[in-house]
Write an enzyme that holds these catalytic residues in place. Structure first.
Site, PDB file in Angstrom:
ATOM      1  N   CYS A   2       0.850  -1.184   0.000  1.00 19.81           N
ATOM      2  CA  CYS A   2       0.000   0.000   0.000  1.00 19.81           C
ATOM      3  C   CYS A   2       0.894   1.245   0.000  1.00 19.81           C
ATOM      4  O   CYS A   2       1.911   1.278   0.681  1.00 19.81           O
ATOM      5  CB  CYS A   2      -0.952   0.103   1.188  1.00 19.81           C
ATOM      6  SG  CYS A   2      -2.201  -1.178   1.201  1.00 19.81           S
ATOM      7  N   ARG A  28       4.125  -0.459  -4.665  1.00 19.80           N
ATOM      8  CA  ARG A  28       3.774  -0.895  -3.310  1.00 19.80           C
ATOM      9  C   ARG A  28       2.452  -1.656  -3.257  1.00 19.80           C
ATOM     10  O   ARG A  28       2.079  -2.190  -2.216  1.00 19.80           O
ATOM     11  CB  ARG A  28       3.684   0.328  -2.378  1.00 19.80           C
ATOM     12  CG  ARG A  28       4.961   1.096  -2.275  1.00 19.80           C
ATOM     13  CD  ARG A  28       4.775   2.289  -1.367  1.00 19.80           C
ATOM     14  NE  ARG A  28       4.596   1.881   0.000  1.00 19.80           N
ATOM     15  CZ  ARG A  28       5.573   1.663   0.875  1.00 19.80           C
ATOM     16  NH1 ARG A  28       6.831   1.826   0.490  1.00 19.80           N
ATOM     17  NH2 ARG A  28       5.307   1.297   2.097  1.00 19.80           N
ATOM     18  N   TRP A  74      -2.561  -2.807  -1.710  1.00 12.92           N
ATOM     19  CA  TRP A  74      -2.229  -4.220  -1.765  1.00 12.92           C
ATOM     20  C   TRP A  74      -3.133  -4.854  -0.718  1.00 12.92           C
ATOM     21  O   TRP A  74      -2.989  -4.598   0.472  1.00 12.92           O
ATOM     22  CB  TRP A  74      -0.756  -4.425  -1.432  1.00 12.92           C
ATOM     23  CG  TRP A  74      -0.286  -5.828  -1.606  1.00 12.92           C
ATOM     24  CD1 TRP A  74       0.105  -6.408  -2.778  1.00 12.92           C
ATOM     25  CD2 TRP A  74      -0.131  -6.829  -0.587  1.00 12.92           C
ATOM     26  NE1 TRP A  74       0.476  -7.718  -2.554  1.00 12.92           N
ATOM     27  CE2 TRP A  74       0.343  -8.004  -1.226  1.00 12.92           C
ATOM     28  CE3 TRP A  74      -0.358  -6.862   0.781  1.00 12.92           C
ATOM     29  CZ2 TRP A  74       0.592  -9.186  -0.535  1.00 12.92           C
ATOM     30  CZ3 TRP A  74      -0.107  -8.038   1.482  1.00 12.92           C
ATOM     31  CH2 TRP A  74       0.373  -9.179   0.815  1.00 12.92           C
ATOM     32  N   ASN A 100      -1.967   2.790   5.321  1.00 12.23           N
ATOM     33  CA  ASN A 100      -1.077   1.670   4.986  1.00 12.23           C
ATOM     34  C   ASN A 100      -0.742   0.985   6.298  1.00 12.23           C
ATOM     35  O   ASN A 100      -0.302   1.633   7.240  1.00 12.23           O
ATOM     36  CB  ASN A 100       0.196   2.212   4.320  1.00 12.23           C
ATOM     37  CG  ASN A 100       1.287   1.164   4.224  1.00 12.23           C
ATOM     38  OD1 ASN A 100       1.003  -0.021   4.083  1.00 12.23           O
ATOM     39  ND2 ASN A 100       2.533   1.593   4.301  1.00 12.23           N
ATOM     40  N   GLY A 101      -0.949  -0.343   6.345  1.00 11.66           N
ATOM     41  CA  GLY A 101      -0.647  -1.080   7.570  1.00 11.66           C
ATOM     42  C   GLY A 101      -1.809  -1.985   7.924  1.00 11.66           C
ATOM     43  O   GLY A 101      -2.673  -2.258   7.088  1.00 11.66           O
ATOM     44  N   GLU A 469      18.178 -17.558  -5.535  1.00 12.22           N
ATOM     45  CA  GLU A 469      17.703 -16.280  -6.045  1.00 12.22           C
ATOM     46  C   GLU A 469      17.254 -16.413  -7.508  1.00 12.22           C
ATOM     47  O   GLU A 469      16.252 -15.820  -7.925  1.00 12.22           O
ATOM     48  CB  GLU A 469      18.806 -15.217  -5.886  1.00 12.22           C
ATOM     49  CG  GLU A 469      18.505 -13.851  -6.449  1.00 12.22           C
ATOM     50  CD  GLU A 469      17.264 -13.179  -5.845  1.00 12.22           C
ATOM     51  OE1 GLU A 469      16.727 -13.680  -4.841  1.00 12.22           O
ATOM     52  OE2 GLU A 469      16.839 -12.167  -6.417  1.00 12.22           O
ATOM     53  N   LYS A 473      13.472 -15.405  -8.699  1.00 18.00           N
ATOM     54  CA  LYS A 473      13.191 -14.424  -9.750  1.00 18.00           C
ATOM     55  C   LYS A 473      12.311 -15.053 -10.825  1.00 18.00           C
ATOM     56  O   LYS A 473      11.358 -14.463 -11.305  1.00 18.00           O
ATOM     57  CB  LYS A 473      14.523 -13.987 -10.362  1.00 18.00           C
ATOM     58  CG  LYS A 473      14.857 -12.583 -10.533  1.00 18.00           C
ATOM     59  CD  LYS A 473      14.811 -11.577  -9.447  1.00 18.00           C
ATOM     60  CE  LYS A 473      14.129 -11.819  -8.193  1.00 18.00           C
ATOM     61  NZ  LYS A 473      14.403 -10.918  -7.110  1.00 18.00           N
ATOM     62  N   GLU A 476       8.712 -15.397  -9.537  1.00 19.35           N
ATOM     63  CA  GLU A 476       8.018 -14.129  -9.328  1.00 19.35           C
ATOM     64  C   GLU A 476       7.529 -13.501 -10.612  1.00 19.35           C
ATOM     65  O   GLU A 476       6.409 -13.018 -10.673  1.00 19.35           O
ATOM     66  CB  GLU A 476       8.990 -13.100  -8.712  1.00 19.35           C
ATOM     67  CG  GLU A 476       9.257 -13.241  -7.268  1.00 19.35           C
ATOM     68  CD  GLU A 476      10.198 -12.146  -6.817  1.00 19.35           C
ATOM     69  OE1 GLU A 476      11.367 -12.148  -7.225  1.00 19.35           O
ATOM     70  OE2 GLU A 476       9.759 -11.280  -6.050  1.00 19.35           O
ATOM     71  N   HIS A 492      18.992 -36.115  -3.519  1.00 22.08           N
ATOM     72  CA  HIS A 492      18.298 -36.595  -2.321  1.00 22.08           C
ATOM     73  C   HIS A 492      16.783 -36.427  -2.423  1.00 22.08           C
ATOM     74  O   HIS A 492      16.102 -36.362  -1.396  1.00 22.08           O
ATOM     75  CB  HIS A 492      18.821 -35.871  -1.081  1.00 22.08           C
ATOM     76  CG  HIS A 492      20.267 -36.156  -0.811  1.00 22.08           C
ATOM     77  ND1 HIS A 492      20.712 -37.387  -0.396  1.00 22.08           N
ATOM     78  CD2 HIS A 492      21.368 -35.380  -0.956  1.00 22.08           C
ATOM     79  CE1 HIS A 492      22.029 -37.359  -0.267  1.00 22.08           C
ATOM     80  NE2 HIS A 492      22.461 -36.144  -0.609  1.00 22.08           N
ATOM     81  N   LYS A 591       6.139  -4.499  -3.338  1.00 19.03           N
ATOM     82  CA  LYS A 591       7.573  -4.285  -3.125  1.00 19.03           C
ATOM     83  C   LYS A 591       7.942  -4.310  -1.650  1.00 19.03           C
ATOM     84  O   LYS A 591       8.972  -4.829  -1.265  1.00 19.03           O
ATOM     85  CB  LYS A 591       7.972  -2.945  -3.734  1.00 19.03           C
ATOM     86  CG  LYS A 591       9.437  -2.643  -3.619  1.00 19.03           C
ATOM     87  CD  LYS A 591      10.133  -2.899  -4.915  1.00 19.03           C
ATOM     88  CE  LYS A 591      11.634  -2.802  -4.813  1.00 19.03           C
ATOM     89  NZ  LYS A 591      12.263  -3.994  -5.393  1.00 19.03           N
TER      90      LYS A 591
HETATM   91  C1  F6R Z   1      11.960 -10.581  -4.358  1.00 17.97           C
HETATM   92  C2  F6R Z   1      11.693  -9.541  -3.416  1.00 17.97           C
HETATM   93  C3  F6R Z   1      11.242  -9.921  -2.044  1.00 17.97           C
HETATM   94  C4  F6R Z   1      11.984  -9.056  -1.012  1.00 17.97           C
HETATM   95  C5  F6R Z   1      11.438  -9.346   0.401  1.00 17.97           C
HETATM   96  C6  F6R Z   1      12.196  -8.569   1.443  1.00 17.97           C
HETATM   97  O1  F6R Z   1      12.303 -10.083  -5.608  1.00 17.97           O
HETATM   98  O2  F6R Z   1      11.813  -8.396  -3.721  1.00 17.97           O
HETATM   99  O3  F6R Z   1      11.445 -11.276  -1.802  1.00 17.97           O
HETATM  100  O4  F6R Z   1      13.341  -9.359  -1.086  1.00 17.97           O
HETATM  101  O5  F6R Z   1      10.084  -8.998   0.456  1.00 17.97           O
HETATM  102  O6  F6R Z   1      12.143  -7.206   1.191  1.00 17.97           O
HETATM  103  P1  F6R Z   1      13.161  -6.201   1.869  1.00 17.97           P
HETATM  104  O7  F6R Z   1      14.500  -6.477   1.298  1.00 17.97           O
HETATM  105  O8  F6R Z   1      12.654  -4.841   1.516  1.00 17.97           O
HETATM  106  O9  F6R Z   1      13.121  -6.483   3.323  1.00 17.97           O
END
Ligand code: F6R
Length: 596
Positions: A2, A28, A74, A100-101, A469, A473, A476, A492, A591
């Site tokens: 949000c 966001r 969100w 937001n929250g 990672e 990616k 996502e 395994h 994000k």
């Molecule tokens: C993946 C991604 C999320 C963030 C996670 C933590 O691409 O962006 O997995 O890494 O939500 O976010 P931060 O780093 O802001 O604590």
């Protein structure tokens, strides 16, 4: 998670400023969006869907008023419908609120308000706020006192902005959710994040928990819960507005992948002594960790896994915990440092783990991209990764910068054999990344495997977090099944999933023991007819067993992790692009995840 915005002092431009700001905050959340302007009455327009849908809805509306607030959502409470979109109103339609929250006691408040005769139109927790304000106004309080009384009833996390009809003031408060003010000569802004108003001003005030702000055309004021004025520093942000645009790239993510050379340079600047070749992070204070616990989520958790390895390489006991599981972690021992790796500095799970660590008596440090973020303010130390704003929801350049910063942390606080060689490799990272960006065949690899059923990623040692990672990616942004494994683990269990329809991306750098063993695992998947894509610096003979090769320049294994990751980012990007996915705003994601 949000985004909220507010603007006052821009007269008939208020609506445009709000919608522009929301477009910058859309990373966001993008389930719905809305705005409210307060003049003689409060005018609201809100719509499920993206900011574009709000823009379209606004075309047939005339909204007037000098003070405005806006929101991009969100969803947490209730589906993404028009009714659940913010701003929310009280019964009279005179009070509008964006939030937001999460208001944890909303059910109790809602029951109480409903019994008192208030009617609710949405499923959200937020809607209790305008009704609480309405109640306080009915009791004869003035607008500010009414908003204060409503805020005092809330438990949970919030950044809230409120407007009331007939009043060109915005009232705002925060607890555990970010809120920053923007200060211009004759206009004032508030937002969840600076990019929302960075096109208009570079002067900012970061609000702290428990603070209350009033913004009107006449100026701003910040006060504490009791109404006493708080002296706030006005900071200047050091990045340009253009950094939040796409600069000609199709997507923010592709732009941010290409920004990695610059991001790494910024991370290293002033911290690596050009002459002595030593790392200096003494400005962080005395860290000297005897042991380190890392806490983080998602991509940052992968960076933390890597960081813990670096410290263990240097003989410092280090462990990594998913922040949301930290409650079950053993207590930090002695003078241990607990390090929260968090790009945003606002991730609720990570903040909560850091707070738990402090309760357990540990010193804390934030490794973050966001100056003034909650993590940076609450921790004893803050190591800024300096990647610049990242708008794509999937983290890309910030992961590279986290890895670079964690190298600085380990080099700056421990004695490591071969430190000079590592520092040299860090310095070479920008040009090596650039070489990959200039010559990568990732797009053709993506073309070959775009229709595959699933994707697997394997790596060992420093390349294990890169495998994780790479898979995250891929999931996502392509919405396809992908998993990352420690290369040795494949046999395994996961090997049962491997078929000719599941390409395996194997990160193999160097020619040592790790590479040799991973090549053994590559042969195992090759024998099951799975296509192999080797990400390699060519030092081993993994190419012999690979169907495709993604090359990275030869360097120290620690730096090779950053390079290999760039190739994997590009593959995921191009697979997602070919599938027509919403790359910068993948479905269901946001994000900054400010709920636990
Ligand atoms: C993946 C991604 C999320 C963030 C996670 C933590 O691409 O962006 O997995 O890494 O939500 O976010 P931060 O780093 O802001 O604590």
């Amino acid at each position: 998670m949000c985004g909220i915005i507010g603007c006052v002092g821009r007269e008939d431009e208020t609506l445009d400023v709000l919608v522009h700001g929301l477009s910058k905050l859309e990373y966001r959340g993008y389930d719905s969006a809305g705005v409210a302007l307060s003049g003689e009455r409060v005018d609201v327009c809100k719509k499920s869907g993206k900011i574009e849908d709000l823009r379209a809805a606004l075309e047939s509306r005339t909204l007037g008023g000098a003070a405005g607030i806006g929101h991009t959502r969100w969803s947490t409470h209730g589906p993404p419908t028009d009714e659940n979109a913010h701003p929310h109103l009280d019964c009279s339609g005179d009070v509008a609120v964006v939030h937001n929250g999460i208001i944890e006691n909303y059910q109790e408040l809602r029951d109480e308000l409903a019994t008192a005769g208030h009617t609710f139109k949405s499923d959200t927790d937020t809607e209790v706020v305008p009704h609480l304000v309405e109640d306080a106004l009915a009791d004869g309080l003035d607008n500010e006192a009414a908003v204060r009384r409503a805020i005092a009833r809330l438990e949970g996390s919030y950044a809230v902005a409120v407007v009331v009809s007939g009043d060109d003031t915005i009232y705002a408060a925060r607890n555990d959710s970010p809120l920053v003010l923007g200060i211009d000569d004759d206009a004032y802004y508030l937002a969840s994040d600076v990019p929302a108003f960075r096109d208009f001003t570079d002067r900012v005030i970061y609000l702290a928990d428990g603070e209350f702000a009033t913004l009107s055309a006449d100026g701003w004021r910040v006060s504490d819960v009791d109404g006493n004025e708080v002296d706030k520093d006005v900071d200047t942000v050091d990045w340009d507005p253009e950094e939040t645009g796409k600069s000609g790239y199709d997507h923010f993510m592709l732009k941010e992948i290409h920004e990695q050379p610059r991001a790494i340079r910024q991370c290293l600047r002033g911290r690596v002594d050009e002459l002595s070749g030593e790392v200096d992070i003494s400005d962080l204070g005395d860290l000297s960790p005897t042991g380190v616990q890392f806490v983080a989520c998602g991509t940052s958790y992968h960076a933390a896994l890597y960081g813990a390895q670096l410290l263990r390489d240097a003989g410092i006991p280090a462990q990594t915990f998913l922040a949301s599981e930290y409650a079950t972690a053993p207590p930090p021992i002695g003078d241990a440092l607990v390090v929260g790796v968090t790009q945003s500095g606002e991730t609720a799970d990570t903040l909560s783990a850091l707070r738990e660590a402090r309760k357990r008596g540990a010193r804390t440090m934030a490794v973050t991209n966001t100056v003034g973020s909650t993590a940076a303010r609450e921790c004893d130390h803050a190591l800024y990764i300096r990647a610049g704003p990242e708008i794509g929801v999937a983290a890309s350049k910030t992961f590279a910068s986290q890895l670079a910063a964690l190298n600085l942390f380990s080099l700056g606080t421990t004695r490591i054999d071969g430190a000079r060689e590592i520092i040299g490799a860090l310095r070479d990272l920008p040009s090596n990344i650039q070489a990959i960006l200039d010559d990568s065949n990732a797009e053709s690899v993506a073309e070959t495997y775009v229709d595959s059923g699933a994707y697997f990623f394997i790596g060992r040692g420093h390349q294990y977090p890169v495998a994780l990672e790479g898979a995250l990616k891929m999931k996502e942004i392509t919405y396809k099944h992908a998993e990352g494994f420690a290369a040795g683990e494949l046999k395994h269990g996961p090997l049962a999933l491997v078929t000719e329809d599941t390409p395996v991306f194997a990160v193999v750098t160097g020619d040592g023991e790790m590479a040799r063993k991973t090549i053994g695992n590559v042969k195992e998947v090759e024998a099951r007819d799975a296509p192999v894509v080797a990400v390699t610096d060519g030092q081993s003979d993994v190419e012999r067993y690979a169907d495709e090769v993604l090359e990275v320049p030869e360097t120290h294994p620690q730096a090779a992790a950053v390079l290999a990751n760039v190739q994997l980012q590009l593959v995921s990007y191009y697979v997602a692009d070919k599938l027509g996915r919403s790359i910068d705003k993948p479905r269901n994601l946001a994000k900054s995840v400010t709920v636990e």
